[in-house]
Design an enzyme around this catalytic site. Sequence first.
Site, PDB file in Angstrom:
ATOM      1  N   GLY A 235      37.468  24.794  37.975  1.00 14.59           N
ATOM      2  CA  GLY A 235      37.747  24.864  39.412  1.00 14.59           C
ATOM      3  C   GLY A 235      36.461  24.899  40.216  1.00 14.59           C
TER       4      GLY A 235
ATOM      5  CB  SER B 125      38.501  31.384  47.608  1.00 18.16           C
ATOM      6  OG  SER B 125      37.943  30.312  46.862  1.00 18.16           O
TER       7      SER B 125
ATOM      8  CG  ASP C  77      37.094  35.139  37.415  1.00 15.72           C
ATOM      9  OD1 ASP C  77      38.138  34.725  37.940  1.00 15.72           O
ATOM     10  OD2 ASP C  77      35.991  34.560  37.543  1.00 15.72           O
TER      11      ASP C  77
ATOM     12  NE  ARG D 179      37.258  34.419  33.620  1.00 16.03           N
ATOM     13  CZ  ARG D 179      36.026  34.433  33.101  1.00 16.03           C
ATOM     14  NH1 ARG D 179      35.753  35.182  32.049  1.00 16.03           N
ATOM     15  NH2 ARG D 179      35.060  33.704  33.618  1.00 16.03           N
TER      16      ARG D 179
HETATM   17  C1  S3P Z   1      34.096  31.319  41.188  1.00 16.42           C
HETATM   18  C2  S3P Z   1      34.896  31.933  42.101  1.00 16.42           C
HETATM   19  C3  S3P Z   1      36.190  32.543  41.755  1.00 16.42           C
HETATM   20  C4  S3P Z   1      36.344  32.798  40.269  1.00 16.42           C
HETATM   21  C5  S3P Z   1      35.887  31.630  39.457  1.00 16.42           C
HETATM   22  C6  S3P Z   1      34.436  31.298  39.755  1.00 16.42           C
HETATM   23  C7  S3P Z   1      32.834  30.714  41.649  1.00 16.42           C
HETATM   24  O1  S3P Z   1      37.230  31.698  42.178  1.00 16.42           O
HETATM   25  O2  S3P Z   1      37.692  33.085  39.962  1.00 16.42           O
HETATM   26  O3  S3P Z   1      36.020  31.901  38.077  1.00 16.42           O
HETATM   27  O4  S3P Z   1      31.949  30.422  40.807  1.00 16.42           O
HETATM   28  O5  S3P Z   1      32.681  30.519  42.865  1.00 16.42           O
HETATM   29  P1  S3P Z   1      37.774  31.746  43.693  1.00 16.42           P
HETATM   30  O6  S3P Z   1      36.602  31.731  44.536  1.00 16.42           O
HETATM   31  O7  S3P Z   1      38.600  30.528  43.896  1.00 16.42           O
HETATM   32  O8  S3P Z   1      38.591  32.998  43.763  1.00 16.42           O
END
Ligand code: S3P
Length: 427
Positions: A93, A165, A312, A385
């Site tokens: 993501g 986020s 996380d 996870r």
């Molecule tokens: C992350 C932000 C988080 C986290 C992901 C890594 C990042 O997601 O859950 O594992 O590196 O910016 P969200 O920002 O969508 O909550």
Amino acid sequence: MSYPLSCAPSLRGTVTVPGDKSISHRAVMFGALAEGDTHITGFLMGEDCLSTISCFQKMGIAIDVSDDEVVVHGAGLHGLKAPTELLYTGNSGTTTRLLCGILAGQPFCSTLNGDASIQKRPMGRIIKPLRMMGANIDGKEGNLCPLTIQPAALKGIRYELPVASAQLKSSILLAGLFADGQTTVIEPAASRDHTERMLRGLGAKVETNDKIITLTPPETLHAVDVNVPGDISSAAYFLVAGLILPDSEIVIRNVGINPTRTGILDALEAMGADIERLNERGDVEPVCDLRVRSSKLHGTVIGGDIIPRLIDELPVLAVAAAFAEDETVIRDAQELKVKESNRIAAMTAELSRTGADVTETDDGMIIRGGRKLHGAAFTSYADHRVAMSMAVCALACEGESSIDDPACVAISYPTFFETLDSLKTNS
Ligand code: S3P
């Protein structure tokens, strides 16, 4: 392939966890956009970060990967080349969302896609603000991957994030690097701030005032070497394992303790955990060694502004709660439903297999701890996870357990099972 997970009487020893995933991604992305070479040590060689490397290589960035270092030969803010094939982001993501922000400001077309999990994750949250900036971005059925981005002139915006986020915040700020005028994002609660810290380190003007972050587009970014700290999200498995097993003591060396990431320490301490921070050091990103000792845990309420600081770690916190006395309530954690899997449903189902008393709620879980739990055949939902959390749970269950897809841990922690085994004692 089903993999056996054994119980253990106790865990003892010292471990080093792999590099922080969020910082590793950003070190490659920002290094690619900087002038000069970025030498990265402690880089996480997990599948997600390798997806980021591969996407930038497809845009003409030379990246040398060896056992102890990754070197990114930066092309400057305007040096990326049009990819000749799809940019494949795998399970990541962070790669998908941050890359979209960068691609929105490029003078070429690109298409991004990832695996089955990525194709289900919401992209509307980035498409909306990027379009407000002028981006020409389209997704399948409006808000899903694959995403196609065409060249467009961007302008800075002021945007209130509907969710806390860091991926969303970073996507907008990265598009802001290529926009005309300042870009401001307002967070409902503070999420991890690695993007802001690292961009500042490269010479960009990024001002943070409480939860309001403003980026002024820089002329250039200057490469700075990155020493990636150990990932507190990976350390969390050993923290919880050390707490719930009797007669255990584990030292985890060189863990990143950026305050936007230490919600796990606060929550576990509120549950009665004995965790010490030793040798605090570091500047851009603070680090320390963590010492955890077996502790009698009790229930707590985890909700509100702490959620983005431990998002996380909630799966493994649910495991801690199952072995704690009394009730733990996790709330305000709707975001868990749109992670690599629906982690509320997944953890409720998997913990229930052990005889734990867990109720799924709309925005979290209620876990009534203190029962004797038994081993079971667990499902990972192809979510790293969930797999690692259930491996920790299995340690303290009576009898043997197994997990269906152990290989998925390679997303963030390829050597997880070996490191866990190294701590098992024969007493
Ligand atoms: C992350 C932000 C988080 C986290 C992901 C890594 C990042 O997601 O859950 O594992 O590196 O910016 P969200 O920002 O969508 O909550």
